[in-house]
Design a protein around this motif. Structure first.
Motif, short mmCIF file in Angstrom:
data_model
loop_
_atom_site.label_atom_id
_atom_site.label_comp_id
_atom_site.label_asym_id
_atom_site.label_seq_id
_atom_site.Cartn_x
_atom_site.Cartn_y
_atom_site.Cartn_z
N ALA A 316 -4.91 -11.95 20.26
CA ALA A 316 -5.19 -13.37 20.08
C ALA A 316 -3.91 -14.15 19.82
O ALA A 316 -3.94 -15.38 19.72
CB ALA A 316 -6.16 -13.58 18.91
N GLY A 317 -2.79 -13.45 19.69
CA GLY A 317 -1.52 -14.10 19.46
C GLY A 317 -0.70 -14.17 20.72
O GLY A 317 -1.14 -13.73 21.80
N HIS A 318 0.50 -14.72 20.60
CA HIS A 318 1.38 -14.88 21.74
C HIS A 318 2.49 -13.85 21.69
O HIS A 318 2.35 -12.78 21.12
CB HIS A 318 1.91 -16.31 21.79
N GLU A 332 -7.65 -4.44 7.21
CA GLU A 332 -7.26 -5.05 8.47
C GLU A 332 -5.74 -5.08 8.59
O GLU A 332 -5.02 -4.92 7.61
CB GLU A 332 -7.82 -6.48 8.54
N VAL A 333 -5.27 -5.29 9.82
CA VAL A 333 -3.84 -5.47 10.05
C VAL A 333 -3.63 -6.87 10.60
O VAL A 333 -4.51 -7.43 11.26
CB VAL A 333 -3.27 -4.41 11.00
N ALA A 334 -2.47 -7.43 10.32
CA ALA A 334 -2.22 -8.81 10.72
C ALA A 334 -0.76 -9.01 11.04
O ALA A 334 0.11 -8.24 10.62
CB ALA A 334 -2.65 -9.76 9.60
N TYR A 345 -6.75 -8.14 12.96
CA TYR A 345 -7.48 -7.13 13.72
C TYR A 345 -8.06 -6.11 12.76
O TYR A 345 -7.39 -5.68 11.81
CB TYR A 345 -6.54 -6.44 14.71
N SER A 346 -9.31 -5.70 13.01
CA SER A 346 -9.99 -4.70 12.19
C SER A 346 -9.99 -3.37 12.92
O SER A 346 -10.67 -3.21 13.94
CB SER A 346 -11.44 -5.13 11.89
N ARG A 354 -8.43 -11.61 16.28
CA ARG A 354 -8.80 -13.03 16.16
C ARG A 354 -7.67 -13.81 15.53
O ARG A 354 -6.84 -13.27 14.81
CB ARG A 354 -10.08 -13.18 15.34
N ARG A 355 -7.64 -15.10 15.82
CA ARG A 355 -6.64 -16.00 15.26
C ARG A 355 -7.24 -16.73 14.07
O ARG A 355 -8.33 -17.27 14.14
CB ARG A 355 -6.21 -17.00 16.33
#
Length: 508
Positions: A316-318, A332-334, A345-346, A354-355
Motif C-alpha cells: 500500500a506504500g510507494h 504487525e509490521v509497519a 501489514y499483519s 494497508r495505509r
C-alpha cells in the motif's frame, strides 16, 4: 561531488540518497561513477557506484565512544545511577557508535570532550570499529549489539563480512564471512543486516552487475568536453542468515529477481523477514512512445532461514526508501510511507497491506521533512515530522487512534544530515526536538500535556538528536570540517562537547 567532502557527508545519510538509488541502477551515466576495466588507472579518482548506493563518499567509518554518564570501557556492563531513565542498578550499554564519512585521507578523530568530573571519571576515548562499510549498520532491538557489513570483491567473487559489536564493551562479538562466487570484480555489492529475534541476523545483499561498458562525451560547465564512462546495471538480491551464537550462515540464497531495485525496506521478527521491493522503473517503463505503468511495490515474507517467500502481497506504500521498518506491539509490521503515513501489514493474514493516514500530517509543505517513529514502553507510537513541526501519539492496538498531539517550532534542518530529528526518553514521556529555525538549540516536551519542559540554546542549529542508553541526550551539529557533538542531561543541561572531522550520518 567527489571533491566536496561536505557533499560526501550529505550522501552518507541514507535520507539524502534514497531517491537517487533507483534512478541510477540501470545506467551509470547519471553518476559517472564506475571506471571501465581499461580505465582502471583512474578508478580511485572517481566516485564508485557502490559508494553512491551505499550512501557514502570517501571512507565510511564506524566509531565507538563511551557514554559520558557511564564511561567505563573496561567493564562489560555498567550501572547508571545518574541516568534519569534507567531503573536503579540496571545495566546499560556503555558505548554508542557514530557512523559517517571522513575525507579520503583523513582518519576519524575525536577531540576536546570535557564532561564534568562529577559525571564521568575519565575523558571518553574514541576508537575506530570499522572502515569501508558496505552500507549503514544496524542495531539490535535491545540496543545491546551493532552489526556492520564490509565487502571485498575480486576475480573469484565477493566476500561479505558481517561484524557484530557489543555495545557494553565496544568489543567484537563475532565476524563471519560469506563467499559469493561468480560476482564480477567491478560489481557493486550492498549489504543490509536485519536483526531477527535473539540469535539471527538476516543479511539482504544487492548485487549490481555492469554490462556494455562505453564512454560518451558531454560539455562541462566551463564548455570543455568531459568523457564519462557508462554501463547498464542489473541488480538481483541474495539472502543469507547468520546465527550469532555459532557464527555460521544459512545460505546464500540467490533470489534471481533481476532486474530489481538495489535497495529495499526491511524488518524482521522472530519468525520472518519482511522485504519491500520493486522492479527497477528504468527497465520496466517500456519506451517513450509506449510507456508501461510504474511497477508496483511488493511486500515479501521470508520465513527465517528460507530463500523462498512464503507470501507476497501488493504494498500500500510507494517506493522503498532503504528504511528500517517496525515490529509493533500488536505483532504487525509497519514502515513509513511517503514521509507522513504508515503502511501496516499483519503477518499470516490474507489481507494486503494497508495505509494508515493521520490528519495532523495531511498538510502541504514546500519541502519534505524527516519522519521519525518511536515506540513507547506501553506499545503506543510517537510519530513526528520536523517539516510540519508536529508529533502525534497513536495506539496500534486501538486502530491507530490518535491519543495526543503536540506542535513545536520547525527547525532549520528538517531534512538532511542524521535522520533523527526527534528523540524519545526511555520511559516514553518526553520528546526531544531540534530547536526553532530562529533560535536553534534543543527542546524537550511533555507528551501527555504538550508542555515545553526544557530548552538549551547556544545559537547552534543541530541536525540530529538522540537519547543515549544512560539517559543523556546527544545533539549533532554539522560543520564544514566535520561534526560537533553536544552532550546533555535529560533536563538539557550541558555536560560537555566534542568535535570530530567525521561527517556524522547516524548514531547507533
Amino acid at each position: 561531488m567527489a571533491k566536496d567532502h561536505r557533499a560526501g557527508a550529505a550522501a552518507a545519510s541514507a535520507a539524502r540518497m534514497r531517491k537517487r538509488i533507483g534512478k541510477t541502477t540501470s545506467n551509470s551515466a547519471g553518476s559517472g561513477a564506475m571506471s571501465t576495466p581499461a580505465d582502471s588507472a583512474s578508478a580511485n579518482l572517481r566516485l564508485s557506484r557502490r559508494a553512491m548506493l551505499a550512501g557514502g563518499v570517501g571512507a565510511s567509518v564506524l566509531v565507538a565512544l563511551p557514554d559520558v554518564l557511564v564511561a567505563a570501557p573496561a567493564r562489560a556492563a555498567v550501572t547508571a545511577p545518574d541516568a534519569a531513565t534507567a531503573a536503579p542498578g540496571a545495566a546499560v550499554p556503555a558505548h554508542f557508535f557514530l557512523y559517517g564519512t571522513s575525507g579520503p585521507t583523513s582518519p576519524p578523530t575525536m577531540q576536546n570532550l570535557r564532561p564534568p568530573a562529577s559525571r564521568a571519571a575519565a575523558v571518553p576515548t574514541p576508537s575506530t570499529v570499522g572502515t569501508g562499510l558496505a552500507a549503514r549498520p544496524a542495531r539490535s532491538a535491545d540496543g545491546a549489539s551493532v552489526a556492520y557489513p564490509t565487502v571485498q570483491t575480486g576475480p573469484g567473487g565477493a566476500d561479505v563480512t558481517l561484524t557484530v559489536v557489543e555495545a557494553a564493551s565496544g568489543a567484537t562479538q563475532t565476524a563471519s564471512t560469506l563467499r559469493l562466487p561468480g560476482v564480477p570484480a567491478d560489481a557493486s555489492v550492498l549489504v543490509r543486516p536485519v536483526f531477527a529475534g535473539t540469535t539471527t541476523i538476516a543479511v539482504v545483499i544487492a548485487v549490481s552487475e555492469p554490462a556494455g561498458w562505453h564512454t560518451f562525451r558531454k560539455d562541462g560547465a566551463t564548455g570543455a568536453a568531459i568523457t564519462t564512462p557508462s554501463a547498464t546495471w542489473t541488480t538481483h538480491h541474495v539472502l543469507a542468515y547468520l546465527d550469532r551464537a555459532t557464527g555460521k550462515y544459512t545460505g546464500p540464497f540467490d533470489l534471481a529477481d533481476a532486474p530489481s531495485l538495489a535497495w529495499t525496506d526491511s524488518v524482521a521478527d522472530a519468525e520472518n523477514l519482511y522485504l519491500w521491493t520493486m522492479r527497477e522503473p528504468a527497465v520496466s517503463v517500456g519506451t517513450k512512445g509506449a510507456p508501461l505503468p510504474t511497477p508496483p511495490v511488493r511486500l515479501l515474507t521470508f520465513p527465517l532461514g528460507s530463500g523462498r517467500p512464503g507470501a507476497s502481497v501488493r504494498s500500500a506504500g510507494h517506493w522503498p526508501g532503504g528504511g528500517t521498518g517496525l515490529v509493533l506491539s500488536t505483532g504487525e509490521v509497519a514502515r513509513v510511507a511517503d514521509g507522513r503515513d504508515l503502511e501496516v501489514y499483519s503477518p499470516g493474514s490474507t489481507a494486503a497491506s494497508r495505509r494508515v493516514k493521520f490528519a495532523e500530517f495531511q498538510i502541504e509543505t514546500a519541502k519534505p521533512g524527516a519522519t521519525n517513529v518511536h515506540q513507547r514502553p506501553d506499545g503506543t507510537l510517537v510519530i513526528s515530522n520536523a517539516a510540519f513541526g508536529r508529533a502525534v501519539v497513536v495506539d496500534p492496538a486501538a486502530g491507530f487512534r490518535t491519543v495526543s498531539a503536540l506542535e513545536f517550532p520547525r527547525p532549520k534542518i528538517a531534512l538532511g544530515g542524521p535522520d533523527a530529528k526527534t528523540a524519545l526518553s526511555a520511559d516514553g514521556s518526553v520528546l526531544y526536538t531540534l530547536g526553532s529555525m530562529a533560535a536553534g538549540g534543543l527542546s524537550a516536551y511533555d507528551l501527555s500535556s504538550g508542555r515545553l519542559v526544557a530548552t538549551y540554546g547556544d545559537g547552534s542549529h543541530y541536525a540530529g538528536v538522540y537519547q543515549l542508553p544512560s539517559g543523556s541526550v546527544l545533539g549533532v551539529v554539522g560543520e564544514q570540517t566535520g561534526s560537533r557533538l553536544g552532550f546533555f542531561t535529560a533536563a538539557l543541561s550541558l555536560l560537555g562537547a566534542s568535535s570530530t572531522d567525521m561527517f556524522v550520518a547516524e548514531v547507533f
